[in-house]
Design a protein around this motif. Structure first.
Motif, PDB file in Angstrom:
ATOM      1  N   MET A  54       8.087 -31.312 -23.232  1.00 38.65           N
ATOM      2  CA  MET A  54       9.042 -31.272 -22.124  1.00 38.65           C
ATOM      3  C   MET A  54      10.337 -30.582 -22.563  1.00 38.65           C
ATOM      4  O   MET A  54      10.853 -29.706 -21.865  1.00 38.65           O
ATOM      5  N   ALA A  55      10.814 -30.952 -23.761  1.00 40.49           N
ATOM      6  CA  ALA A  55      12.069 -30.371 -24.243  1.00 40.49           C
ATOM      7  C   ALA A  55      11.904 -28.871 -24.489  1.00 40.49           C
ATOM      8  O   ALA A  55      12.766 -28.067 -24.123  1.00 40.49           O
ATOM      9  N   GLN A  58      11.871 -27.117 -21.135  1.00 42.20           N
ATOM     10  CA  GLN A  58      13.206 -27.034 -20.542  1.00 42.20           C
ATOM     11  C   GLN A  58      14.055 -25.978 -21.249  1.00 42.20           C
ATOM     12  O   GLN A  58      14.750 -25.186 -20.605  1.00 42.20           O
ATOM     13  N   ARG A  61      12.970 -22.594 -20.197  1.00 43.72           N
ATOM     14  CA  ARG A  61      13.412 -22.250 -18.845  1.00 43.72           C
ATOM     15  C   ARG A  61      14.865 -21.773 -18.831  1.00 43.72           C
ATOM     16  O   ARG A  61      15.242 -20.908 -18.073  1.00 43.72           O
ATOM     17  N   TRP A  62      15.660 -22.340 -19.708  1.00 46.18           N
ATOM     18  CA  TRP A  62      17.076 -21.996 -19.696  1.00 46.18           C
ATOM     19  C   TRP A  62      17.426 -20.843 -20.643  1.00 46.18           C
ATOM     20  O   TRP A  62      18.306 -20.044 -20.352  1.00 46.18           O
ATOM     21  N   TRP A 321       5.137 -25.615 -18.220  1.00 48.69           N
ATOM     22  CA  TRP A 321       5.959 -26.832 -18.375  1.00 48.69           C
ATOM     23  C   TRP A 321       6.165 -27.139 -19.859  1.00 48.69           C
ATOM     24  O   TRP A 321       7.240 -27.549 -20.288  1.00 48.69           O
ATOM     25  N   GLY A 323       6.332 -25.035 -22.178  1.00 45.23           N
ATOM     26  CA  GLY A 323       7.111 -23.997 -22.846  1.00 45.23           C
ATOM     27  C   GLY A 323       6.303 -22.968 -23.609  1.00 45.23           C
ATOM     28  O   GLY A 323       6.807 -22.339 -24.534  1.00 45.23           O
TER      29      GLY A 323
END
Lengths: 352, 274
Positions: A54-55, A58, A61-62, A321, A323
């Protein structure tokens, strides 16, 4: 004049707690309950892994740079296919193959007369020529077919035997190659290691050359699903069902994450396959090649070209999701001809 | 035979190509066609060394998990009196190994609809934990017959499984005769190995799908182009007393100057079966 009532933070509830203590307790209970729900829902894979995926997703995504995917027009297999492959390769800024050991991995799922379910040999032929132009040290075509132990019959029927003889390029049957065991580091499945063909492990670059098509298990089959062919049939059987039962989205994520070699893709969307894929679908002339080094971005672009939403496709949604690549159109820089020029509405695969 | 002797690896095994990594399947297949010799003894020793404590074999020495190639090792070692115990233990592993069966009525109905198969029938898997598939089931039947276990209930269940997985137009493929409403065609190699297994298990031509499969195989072998298809097809048809037309001549025409077929010890061994 009546003084306004000021809430006394130390005022007590009926149970004897101060209001502040009550709010703190409620907050802590909420956090604990949320953590409990997350822990419970991630129990199968372990909270630590879930958090890591998850990390990473995220962060990607950024902060991850945009993926680059190129589209190149190629109206038919009789057109200038080499020119189109060269254009796509350049636009996608794919690596120069000078001095490299290159494995070209088409999709030869099977041959059933009348169904365009396999990568057209003209695409592979053009890719051989491009690799030669760039000075590749070694070029092989490799595949581990899914439904037949005797790949030679498939090579004959699909026109690959003639191509390989004409080009003096060796074919490696990945189902029977020497094997090496690689560690699976992602932890997406229960498998700790995977046997992969030595030809793949020792390559500098593996070029996934799939057919753009629908698939009854994965909705879309393109560059990632094509890598099912690198696992050896002698270990995992035909049709490699042992790996399907691990869960297709997570196993595909495992493949992308643990590939022991640099990979990129040129997708054969000249004539795609719709409906009852991966074999029994109908032909759709899409007239396009799709190229890129981010395999998820390539597949997401293929999905859009076929009229599907990538986020609705389990393996793409999960891998993005986690990554492992990007599928969001805002994170994909499309190079070359516009997407709309090639977009078609493919008939979806039957629901299983 | 010279090619087979020359392509043996130093560890006593054979691979699927010259100097390729030794695997259990090609080693067992070559061993079965070799006359008594030091090469055969070395192959026997390779197989004995590769046997796991559970009685089974992986695909190679490096593979610690027993699987479908156990059947090949059992068949090969069953022919050598000094290796009977190893073969017997391999047979025990096979009898204890079964493809996953799905007996839940709802799931069974869904699979029946998708593939037109009965998922409650138990064949043999490629690997433990997998479903049953046609090729490993046929090989397991052949192996269990070779070690005198042909009357076991598991063998009869395996035959029932094979009957269920037959393609409606005759013959067998990997084990999915249908995908939704589409028939998946039979293949020569799968059909041949099943016909050999049914013959070894004492099935007759009037049994189940045998006659239809023989007919499929005769037609398919007449069109076959590859050494593997021709070799498998010819010897299955011979088992059943069928003529093979010019197939043997076509197979011989594909033999290379080094005596091999495709430089492949496994295919060469299949093509050299008597």
């Amino acid at each position: 004049m009546k003084r306004p009532e000021i809430e006394n933070p130390k005022s007590k509830t009926e149970n004897g707690l101060t209001r502040r203590a009550f709010l703190r307790l409620a907050l802590l209970t909420g956090i604990a309950a949320g953590a409990g729900v997350i822990y419970k829902s991630t129990e199968a894979v372990g909270f630590e892994r879930w958090f890591r995926w998850m990390a990473r997703g995220q962060l990607a995504r950024w902060f991850a740079p945009h993926a680059r995917v190129a589209l190149a027009a190629c109206a038919t297999y009789d057109a200038d296919v080499l020119g189109a492959v060269r254009t796509a390769w350049t636009r996608a800024a794919l690596p120069n193959l000078g001095g490299a050991r290159v494995v070209l991995k088409p999709n030869l799922v099977d041959f059933v007369a009348g169904y365009p379910c396999f990568t057209h040999p003209r695409i592979v032929e053009a890719m051989i020529h491009l690799a030669r132009e760039q000075g590749a040290r070694d070029i092989v075509v490799a595949e581990g077919t899914t439904f037949r132990r005797d790949s030679q019959a498939t090579l004959e029927a699909t026109g690959y035997s003639a191509l390989l003889a004409r080009e003096h390029v060796a074919f490696v049957d990945l189902n029977y190659d020497d094997l090496g065991e690689i560690a699976l580091t992602g932890g997406y499945t229960k498998l700790k290691t995977l046997f992969v063909a030595k030809t793949i492990r020792d390559a500098d670059v593996v070029v996934s050359l799939p057919k753009m098509k629908t698939h009854h298990w994965t909705t879309v089959s393109a560059s990632v699903k094509n890598f099912f062919g690198i696992v050896p049939g002698i270990k995992y059987g035909w049709p490699k069902n042992t790996l399907h039962v691990q869960g297709i989205p997570v196993f595909l994520a495992e493949l992308v994450d643990s590939l022991p070699v640099r990979a990129c893709a040129v997708v054969d969307g000249v004539v795609g396959l719709e409906g009852d894929g991966p074999i029994f679908g109908g032909a759709v002339p899409s007239g396009v090649l799709v190229a890129g080094a981010d395999l998820l971005a390539v597949d997401a672009t293929c999905a859009r070209l076929m009229g599907f939403e990538p986020a609705q496709i389990d393996y793409l949604d999960f891998a993005a999701w986690a990554g492992l690549g990007v599928i969001d159109a805002r994170q994909i820089d499309l190079e070359g001809d516009p997407l709309a020029r090639f977009q078609r509405t493919y008939e979806p695969p039957p629901t299983m | 035979m010279d090619f087979l002797l020359q392509s043996q690896n130093a560890d006593g095994g054979w691979g699927y190509r010259i100097a390729g990594m030794s695997y259990v399947e090609p080693t067992a297949a070559v061993m079965r066609v070799l006359p008594s010799s030091s090469a055969r003894n070395a192959a026997r020793d390779f197989l004995l060394r590769a046997q796991h404590a559970d009685g089974g074999w992986g695909i190679a020495v490096a593979d610690s998990e027993s699987g479908w190639m156990t059947a090949w090792a059992v068949r090969a070692l069953a022919e050598l009196p000094e290796a009977h115990d190893a073969a017997r233990r391999g047979g025990v592993w096979l009898l204890a190994t079964e493809g996953q069966r799905i007996t839940d009525p709802d799931a069974r109905r869904v699979i029946q609809k998708l593939h037109k198969i009965d998922s409650a029938l138990g064949g043999w898997p490629w690997q433990p934990g997998d479903a049953g598939w046609v090729h490993p089931t046929a090989l397991a039947v052949l192996a269990l017959v070779a070690v005198g276990q042909g009357e076991q209930a598991r063998v009869r269940a395996g035959i029932a499984y094979l009957e269920d997985r037959a393609c409606s137009e005759g013959g067998w493929n990997i084990g999915n005769p249908w995908m939704l409403d589409k028939q998946i065609p039979a293949t020569i190699q799968d059909t041949a190995v099943v016909l050999r297994a049914l013959h070894a298990a004492g099935e007759t031509r009037s049994a189940g799908r045998v006659a239809q499969a023989i007919e499929y195989l005769r037609n398919a072998v007449a069109r076959a182009q590859t050494p593997a298809e021709l070799a498998w097809g010819i010897y299955a048809l011979r088992d059943w007393g069928m003529g093979t037309g010019d197939a043997l001549a076509r197979l011989e025409a594909l033999q290379q100057s080094n005596g091999s077929w495709n430089d492949n010890p496994f295919i060469t061994a299949i093509a050299s079966q008597k």
